[in-house]
Scaffold this active site. Structure first.
Site, PDB file in Angstrom:
ATOM      1  N   SER A   1       0.841  -1.194   0.000  1.00 30.74           N
ATOM      2  CA  SER A   1       0.000   0.000   0.000  1.00 30.74           C
ATOM      3  C   SER A   1       0.871   1.237   0.000  1.00 30.74           C
ATOM      4  CB  SER A   1      -0.900   0.011   1.238  1.00 30.74           C
ATOM      5  OG  SER A   1      -1.512   1.274   1.418  1.00 30.74           O
TER       6      SER A   1
ATOM      7  N   TYR B   1      -1.130  -0.116  10.239  1.00 30.43           N
ATOM      8  CA  TYR B   1      -1.325  -0.646   8.883  1.00 30.43           C
ATOM      9  C   TYR B   1      -0.114  -0.321   8.006  1.00 30.43           C
ATOM     10  CZ  TYR B   1      -3.277  -1.025   4.144  1.00 30.43           C
ATOM     11  OH  TYR B   1      -3.491  -1.329   2.826  1.00 30.43           O
TER      12      TYR B   1
ATOM     13  N   LYS C   1       2.613  -2.961   6.115  1.00 30.72           N
ATOM     14  CA  LYS C   1       2.909  -2.932   4.684  1.00 30.72           C
ATOM     15  C   LYS C   1       4.374  -2.596   4.424  1.00 30.72           C
ATOM     16  CE  LYS C   1      -1.094  -4.071   2.969  1.00 30.72           C
ATOM     17  NZ  LYS C   1      -1.250  -5.403   2.341  1.00 30.72           N
TER      18      LYS C   1
END
Length: 259
Positions: free
Chosen positions: A148, A162, A166
């Site tokens: 991402s 998050y 990633k």
């Protein structure tokens, strides 16, 4: 179930691809694109109804698919996924790690359970499955991991964990590309911005906020999971990308690097 047939001709004709998180969103789009390029696709995820729907889409287009229910946080499920794929098709040529439980929340509010779920379902699951697939991938296989733009974003409000998961996936991918290159295995990463059930709900519930998001994207649109993200995955898995490994490719309309 396995659908019999030769499948469509294309850049990946005769190849066997495993796609985690293949029942919806980016995973679904990649599964459809790989099948369209001729690969026999194993679509795996936690929800049988969505997996069956993707299999039916592939079948309708003349492709070949196998669905396997799999929770990527359960090591035994990953082992079973690889074993069943090998039993059905003999090998694994392409692995796409798309599945992940998204750990959103501020650093003060996010729970330990949510943090653990993000790590377990994201970089750790990807690494476990990559290692299980390694013997099959030797001599020409390809891994495409789904990261991402959050992993390189300067600000990650509510998404720091998050982003960290990633970023870890990016590092694991580069490490595998370096270590496994002599084995003939290429490992690349895509950072997509694409339509998904969650993004579609966000756009419907908060159209003004969605307009603000699109304003940060030079191409001013959301990517299509199949025709945009899926085709990038097809390219990276195909012979056309035979000299590309260790790359982190933004497929996001310019959002990651162009402002």
């Amino acid at each position: 179930m396995v659908t019999e047939g030769s499948g469509p001709a294309g850049a990946l004709a005769g190849k066997v691809a495993v796609v985690t998180g293949g029942g919806q969103g980016v995973g679904r789009g990649i599964a459809l694109a790989l099948a369209g390029a001729g690969a026999r696709v194993v679509v795996c995820g936690r929800t049988e109804t969505t997996l069956d729907a993707v299999r039916e889409e592939i079948e309708t287009r003349g492709g070949m698919a196998l669905t396997i229910r799999c929770d990527v946080t359960v090591p035994a499920d990953l082992t079973r996924l690889v074993e069943r794929t090998a039993e059905a098709f003999g090998t694994i040529d392409i692995l796409v790690n798309s599945a992940m439980i998204v750990p959103h929340g501020t650093l003060l509010d996010i729970s330990d359970e949510t943090i653990a779920a993000g790590w377990e379902s994201g970089p750790l699951a990807a690494l476990r499955l990559m290692r299980l697939c390694h013997p099959h991938l030797r001599g020409g296989g390809s891994v495409v991991n789904i990261s991402s733009g959050a992993s390189i974003a300067p600000m990650t409000h509510d998404r720091a964990v998050y982003a960290a998961t990633k970023a870890a996936l990016n590092s694991i991918s580069r490490g595998a590309a370096t270590e496994w290159g002599p084995d003939g295995i290429r490992v690349n990463t895509i950072m997509p911005f694409a339509s998904s059930p969650a993004l579609d709900r966000f756009a419907a519930d908060e159209p003004a906020a969605m307009a603000d998001v699109l304003a940060t994207i030079p191409l001013r649109r959301t990517g299509d999971p199949e025709s945009d993200i899926g085709q990038a995955a097809v390219f990276l898995a195909s012979p056309a990308a035979a000299y590309i490994t260790g790359a982190i490719l933004p497929v996001d309309g310019g959002a990651a690097y162009v402002r």
